[in-house]
Design a protein around this motif. Structure first.
Motif, PDB file in Angstrom:
ATOM      1  N   ALA A   1       0.940  -1.277   0.113  1.00 54.24           N
ATOM      2  CA  ALA A   1       0.077  -0.169   0.121  1.00 54.24           C
ATOM      3  C   ALA A   1       0.885   1.252  -0.016  1.00 54.24           C
ATOM      4  CB  ALA A   1      -0.865   0.066   1.157  1.00 54.24           C
ATOM      5  N   ARG A   2       2.053   1.307   0.972  1.00 54.96           N
ATOM      6  CA  ARG A   2       2.649   2.501   0.747  1.00 54.96           C
ATOM      7  C   ARG A   2       3.447   2.620  -0.516  1.00 54.96           C
ATOM      8  NH1 ARG A   2       3.389   7.281   2.828  1.00 54.96           N
ATOM      9  NH2 ARG A   2       3.706   6.501   5.164  1.00 54.96           N
ATOM     10  N   ILE A   3       3.774   1.548  -1.306  1.00 50.17           N
ATOM     11  CA  ILE A   3       4.301   1.812  -2.624  1.00 50.17           C
ATOM     12  C   ILE A   3       3.072   2.459  -3.685  1.00 50.17           C
ATOM     13  CG2 ILE A   3       5.370   0.327  -4.583  1.00 50.17           C
ATOM     14  CD1 ILE A   3       6.567  -1.374  -2.240  1.00 50.17           C
ATOM     15  N   VAL A   4       2.068   1.718  -3.737  1.00 52.13           N
ATOM     16  CA  VAL A   4       1.120   1.869  -4.548  1.00 52.13           C
ATOM     17  C   VAL A   4       0.444   3.300  -4.134  1.00 52.13           C
ATOM     18  CG1 VAL A   4      -1.316   1.398  -5.454  1.00 52.13           C
ATOM     19  CG2 VAL A   4       0.436  -0.376  -5.041  1.00 52.13           C
ATOM     20  N   LEU A   5       0.052   3.619  -3.208  1.00 47.04           N
ATOM     21  CA  LEU A   5      -0.418   4.950  -2.741  1.00 47.04           C
ATOM     22  C   LEU A   5       0.603   5.826  -2.633  1.00 47.04           C
ATOM     23  CD1 LEU A   5      -3.106   3.578  -0.213  1.00 47.04           C
ATOM     24  CD2 LEU A   5      -3.549   4.066  -2.497  1.00 47.04           C
ATOM     25  N   ASP A   6       1.218   6.311  -3.889  1.00 45.23           N
ATOM     26  CA  ASP A   6       2.380   7.446  -3.666  1.00 45.23           C
ATOM     27  C   ASP A   6       1.750   8.764  -3.348  1.00 45.23           C
ATOM     28  OD1 ASP A   6       1.016   7.647  -5.927  1.00 45.23           O
ATOM     29  OD2 ASP A   6       2.887   7.199  -7.350  1.00 45.23           O
ATOM     30  N   ASN A   7       0.497   8.909  -3.438  1.00 41.03           N
ATOM     31  CA  ASN A   7      -0.081  10.265  -3.322  1.00 41.03           C
ATOM     32  C   ASN A   7      -0.822  10.440  -1.694  1.00 41.03           C
ATOM     33  OD1 ASN A   7      -2.286   8.741  -3.872  1.00 41.03           O
ATOM     34  ND2 ASN A   7      -2.890   9.774  -5.705  1.00 41.03           N
ATOM     35  N   PHE A   8      -0.640   9.380  -0.921  1.00 43.85           N
ATOM     36  CA  PHE A   8      -1.067   9.485   0.440  1.00 43.85           C
ATOM     37  C   PHE A   8       0.056   9.812   1.362  1.00 43.85           C
ATOM     38  CE2 PHE A   8      -4.655   7.536  -1.142  1.00 43.85           C
ATOM     39  CZ  PHE A   8      -5.646   7.530  -0.366  1.00 43.85           C
ATOM     40  N   ASP A   9      -0.163  10.781   2.041  1.00 45.69           N
ATOM     41  CA  ASP A   9       0.958  11.271   2.887  1.00 45.69           C
ATOM     42  C   ASP A   9       1.197  10.363   3.961  1.00 45.69           C
ATOM     43  OD1 ASP A   9       1.858  13.455   1.572  1.00 45.69           O
ATOM     44  OD2 ASP A   9       0.409  14.874   2.788  1.00 45.69           O
ATOM     45  N   SER A  10       0.313   9.906   4.640  1.00 47.36           N
ATOM     46  CA  SER A  10       0.156   8.820   5.931  1.00 47.36           C
ATOM     47  C   SER A  10      -0.374   7.398   5.799  1.00 47.36           C
ATOM     48  CB  SER A  10      -0.411   9.748   6.968  1.00 47.36           C
ATOM     49  OG  SER A  10       0.264  10.804   7.282  1.00 47.36           O
ATOM     50  N   LEU A  11       0.320   6.640   6.415  1.00 47.94           N
ATOM     51  CA  LEU A  11      -0.088   5.280   6.789  1.00 47.94           C
ATOM     52  C   LEU A  11      -0.114   4.699   8.036  1.00 47.94           C
ATOM     53  CD1 LEU A  11       0.152   4.806   3.510  1.00 47.94           C
ATOM     54  CD2 LEU A  11       0.695   2.442   3.926  1.00 47.94           C
ATOM     55  N   GLN A  12      -1.346   4.343   8.627  1.00 43.83           N
ATOM     56  CA  GLN A  12      -1.467   4.100   9.949  1.00 43.83           C
ATOM     57  C   GLN A  12      -1.413   2.513  10.173  1.00 43.83           C
ATOM     58  OE1 GLN A  12      -5.166   4.811  12.012  1.00 43.83           O
ATOM     59  NE2 GLN A  12      -5.215   6.710  11.178  1.00 43.83           N
ATOM     60  N   ALA A  13      -0.492   2.404  11.452  1.00 43.39           N
ATOM     61  CA  ALA A  13      -0.219   0.877  11.795  1.00 43.39           C
ATOM     62  C   ALA A  13      -1.663   0.333  12.597  1.00 43.39           C
ATOM     63  CB  ALA A  13       0.893   0.643  12.602  1.00 43.39           C
ATOM     64  N   SER A  14      -1.918  -0.784  12.015  1.00 40.09           N
ATOM     65  CA  SER A  14      -3.212  -1.340  12.635  1.00 40.09           C
ATOM     66  C   SER A  14      -2.918  -1.951  14.022  1.00 40.09           C
ATOM     67  CB  SER A  14      -4.098  -1.995  11.744  1.00 40.09           C
ATOM     68  OG  SER A  14      -5.450  -2.539  12.466  1.00 40.09           O
ATOM     69  N   TRP A  15      -2.458  -1.356  15.199  1.00 45.04           N
ATOM     70  CA  TRP A  15      -2.152  -2.201  16.226  1.00 45.04           C
ATOM     71  C   TRP A  15      -3.374  -3.057  16.933  1.00 45.04           C
ATOM     72  CZ3 TRP A  15      -4.640  -1.188  20.680  1.00 45.04           C
ATOM     73  CH2 TRP A  15      -4.961   0.483  20.754  1.00 45.04           C
ATOM     74  N   VAL A  16      -4.389  -2.218  16.635  1.00 46.35           N
ATOM     75  CA  VAL A  16      -5.702  -2.542  17.586  1.00 46.35           C
ATOM     76  C   VAL A  16      -6.202  -4.101  16.884  1.00 46.35           C
ATOM     77  CG1 VAL A  16      -7.624  -1.802  15.731  1.00 46.35           C
ATOM     78  CG2 VAL A  16      -8.204  -2.285  17.971  1.00 46.35           C
ATOM     79  N   THR A  17      -5.820  -4.744  15.446  1.00 47.34           N
ATOM     80  CA  THR A  17      -5.938  -6.086  15.051  1.00 47.34           C
ATOM     81  C   THR A  17      -4.775  -6.886  15.166  1.00 47.34           C
ATOM     82  OG1 THR A  17      -5.771  -5.200  12.857  1.00 47.34           O
ATOM     83  CG2 THR A  17      -7.966  -5.199  13.646  1.00 47.34           C
ATOM     84  N   GLN A  18      -3.490  -6.265  15.156  1.00 43.73           N
ATOM     85  CA  GLN A  18      -2.350  -6.913  14.985  1.00 43.73           C
ATOM     86  C   GLN A  18      -1.417  -6.930  16.285  1.00 43.73           C
ATOM     87  OE1 GLN A  18      -1.767  -8.494  11.960  1.00 43.73           O
ATOM     88  NE2 GLN A  18      -3.766  -7.509  11.443  1.00 43.73           N
ATOM     89  N   GLY A  19      -1.932  -6.183  17.425  1.00 44.32           N
ATOM     90  CA  GLY A  19      -1.239  -6.227  18.488  1.00 44.32           C
ATOM     91  C   GLY A  19       0.067  -5.098  18.545  1.00 44.32           C
ATOM     92  N   GLY A  20       0.477  -4.674  19.687  1.00 45.96           N
ATOM     93  CA  GLY A  20       1.519  -3.726  19.795  1.00 45.96           C
ATOM     94  C   GLY A  20       2.959  -4.133  18.943  1.00 45.96           C
ATOM     95  N   LYS A  21       3.306  -5.171  19.083  1.00 48.51           N
ATOM     96  CA  LYS A  21       4.569  -5.594  18.394  1.00 48.51           C
ATOM     97  C   LYS A  21       4.625  -5.509  16.908  1.00 48.51           C
ATOM     98  CE  LYS A  21       6.628  -5.555  22.117  1.00 48.51           C
ATOM     99  NZ  LYS A  21       7.561  -4.191  22.309  1.00 48.51           N
ATOM    100  N   VAL A  22       3.416  -6.221  16.299  1.00 40.27           N
ATOM    101  CA  VAL A  22       3.228  -6.119  14.937  1.00 40.27           C
ATOM    102  C   VAL A  22       3.099  -4.692  14.554  1.00 40.27           C
ATOM    103  CG1 VAL A  22       2.277  -6.845  12.861  1.00 40.27           C
ATOM    104  CG2 VAL A  22       2.625  -8.449  14.553  1.00 40.27           C
ATOM    105  N   GLY A  23       2.459  -4.033  15.357  1.00 41.24           N
ATOM    106  CA  GLY A  23       2.322  -2.407  15.181  1.00 41.24           C
ATOM    107  C   GLY A  23       3.429  -1.711  15.170  1.00 41.24           C
ATOM    108  N   GLN A  24       4.399  -2.132  16.057  1.00 37.42           N
ATOM    109  CA  GLN A  24       5.656  -1.556  15.990  1.00 37.42           C
ATOM    110  C   GLN A  24       6.324  -1.867  14.982  1.00 37.42           C
ATOM    111  OE1 GLN A  24       8.944  -3.271  18.775  1.00 37.42           O
ATOM    112  NE2 GLN A  24       8.832  -1.186  19.728  1.00 37.42           N
ATOM    113  N   LEU A  25       6.364  -3.172  14.425  1.00 32.20           N
ATOM    114  CA  LEU A  25       7.266  -3.540  13.215  1.00 32.20           C
ATOM    115  C   LEU A  25       6.615  -2.718  12.232  1.00 32.20           C
ATOM    116  CD1 LEU A  25       9.412  -5.465  12.186  1.00 32.20           C
ATOM    117  CD2 LEU A  25       7.638  -7.474  11.984  1.00 32.20           C
ATOM    118  N   SER A  26       5.295  -2.339  11.849  1.00 32.63           N
ATOM    119  CA  SER A  26       4.742  -1.552  10.715  1.00 32.63           C
ATOM    120  C   SER A  26       5.625  -0.541  10.627  1.00 32.63           C
ATOM    121  CB  SER A  26       3.297  -1.424  11.184  1.00 32.63           C
ATOM    122  OG  SER A  26       2.592  -2.212  11.400  1.00 32.63           O
TER     123      SER A  26
END
Length: 431
Positions: free
Chosen positions: A295-320
């Motif tokens: 998504a970061r590569i395709v959505l080159d006109n989006f400034d921001s991408l959020q990490a979804s820790w609420v579904t992935q947990g804090g550590k995968v959120g951190q890895l995001s």
């Protein structure tokens, strides 16, 4: 055929990938390479290693819904004894708690309740703004706007105009799921909003000067190609919206909303199958990271991408943060929808900041428009620790909001309740 390394070189140089190149990367590129490419884009867009987050609260004002999406464990049908509508005073108490924790916004979404007309939303928004003039309402996803057009017989621009006049500040990207109608029909969400209808609401919101977010829920019945189609449809609309003439601040819009147009951010998360009619299995953390990086590569006109820790947990959120995300999303305070499907991760501001800083970044608070507000609140004053997310209502609370009687009942169940009969039609019958 273009090789993976050729596509990677193009991305590193700031080139825009097409559908074939994106598919080749998503299907064949090593996960580490996807992360490297996504992280390079993040660092170019956000130098200084700043990672943002927002303190707000997810408030689901009703769980009564006529849409009946088969992936949703949250909704209750009209007339259910487990259905609820929050009263205005309940919402005010939630705002007070949010402000105490340093928040300044509600993410307000709910079911498609036939007994809540557009006037209910207008009255609520006006009441919030009268009591909390600086508090922001990030409210009503595109399917909710479509629902209001059908009940009010107004057009999408008319509904948006009325909601903005009442106090709406921005629109969240909920209800997008996958923006491909084949998928939407299988998920039983085609009736609440087609792909074109969802995009159409966002187009009209951008034309009105509102900023919005975009989302994608993946990992259910869609193909990888359909995930990519979703991303490209968002990219196309963002191109269109960013070419719009800038509007002056008017009709109650916040001044910063007039400076830009379009989507502020993209958020993707994996389908949560527990307790749903659809069932199935949750996608892996690796698949999440690959999807996020793509998504970061395709959505080159989006400034921001959020990490979804609420579904992935804090550590995968951190890895995001190494796979393209530059934002940790919301402290949330309250969450009801994904919790109903089995996800119950919780991180308060202290925990979010710890994850950000342990990954080597600098944590900063922001607002919905991604303007930096300052350093963490807990470093400025004492903030109560939040060890679990709040819920809409405590178990066993079946109270009815006093405001509901101001509006005409539309459903048979609501008419029976007002006549003194129970939901089954028998006077005095219990839920």
């Amino acid at each position: 055929m273009t090789t993976i390394e050729q596509i990677a070189t193009k991305v590193r140089s700031g080139g825009r990938v097409d559908r074939d190149e994106a598919r080749e990367l998503y299907r064949k590129a090593p996960t580490a390479l996807l992360g490297e490419l996504a992280d390079g884009i993040r660092s170019r867009k956000h130098p200084g290693r700043i990672v943002t987050y927002i303190i707000d609260r997810n408030v689901n004002y009703t769980n009564v819904c006529v849409a009946r999406c088969n992936f949703c464990a949250f909704y209750r049908p009209v007339g259910s004894g487990e259905g609820y509508v929050l009263g205005f005073e309940e919402i005010f108490r939630k705002i007070d708690e949010t402000i105490e924790l340093g928040g300044g916004q509600l993410l307000l979404q709910g079911g498609h309740n036939p007994d809540l007309p557009i006037e209910w939303y207008e009255d609520l928004f006006r009441a919030v703004k009268a009591r909390y003039p600086e508090f922001r309402l990030h409210a009503l996803s595109p399917p909710e706007v479509i629902h209001l057009t059908r009940m009010s017989r107004l057009s999408v621009p008319q509904v948006i105009e009325r909601l903005v006049a009442a106090g709406l500040d921005s629109i969240p990207g909920g209800g997008a799921e996958i923006l491909v109608d084949r998928v939407r029909k299988l998920l039983n969400c085609y009736g609440k909003a087609t792909a074109d209808e969802w995009l159409g609401v966002m187009r009209e919101a951008h034309r009105a000067g509102l900023r919005t977010t975009a989302t994608m829920m993946y990992g259910h019945v869609e193909t990888p190609e359909e995930r990519l189609e979703h991303m490209f449809r968002l990219r196309d609309l963002q191109d269109e919206s960013q070419s719009l003439p800038r509007v002056s601040a008017n009709a109650g819009l916040p001044a910063e909303a007039s400076a830009k147009a379009g989507f502020t951010a993209f958020i993707t998360w994996s389908y949560q199958p527990e307790h749903t009619e659809l069932g199935g299995f949750e996608a892996t953390g690796v698949e999440y990271l690959r999807t996020l990086a793509t998504a970061r590569i395709v959505l080159d006109n989006f400034d921001s991408l959020q990490a979804s820790w609420v579904t992935q947990g804090g550590k995968v959120g951190q890895l995001s943060l190494a796979y393209g995300a530059n934002d940790m999303g919301s402290v949330m305070i309250e969450e009801n929808v994904v919790r109903a499907a089995g996800a119950a991760f919780c991180m308060d501001e202290i925990e979010i900041v710890r994850n950000v800083e342990n990954a080597g970044f600098v944590a900063k608070r922001r607002n919905m428009h991604y303007e930096i507000l300052g350093d963490p609140v807990f470093r400025e004053r004492h903030v109560p620790r939040m060890l679990e997310l709040a819920v809409a209502r405590t178990d066993g609370d079946t109270s009815r909001p006093p405001e509901i009687v101001r509006y005409s009942a539309r459903s048979a169940a609501e008419k029976r309740l007002r006549s003194g009969a129970g939901p089954s039609g028998d006077a005095g019958a219990s839920d």
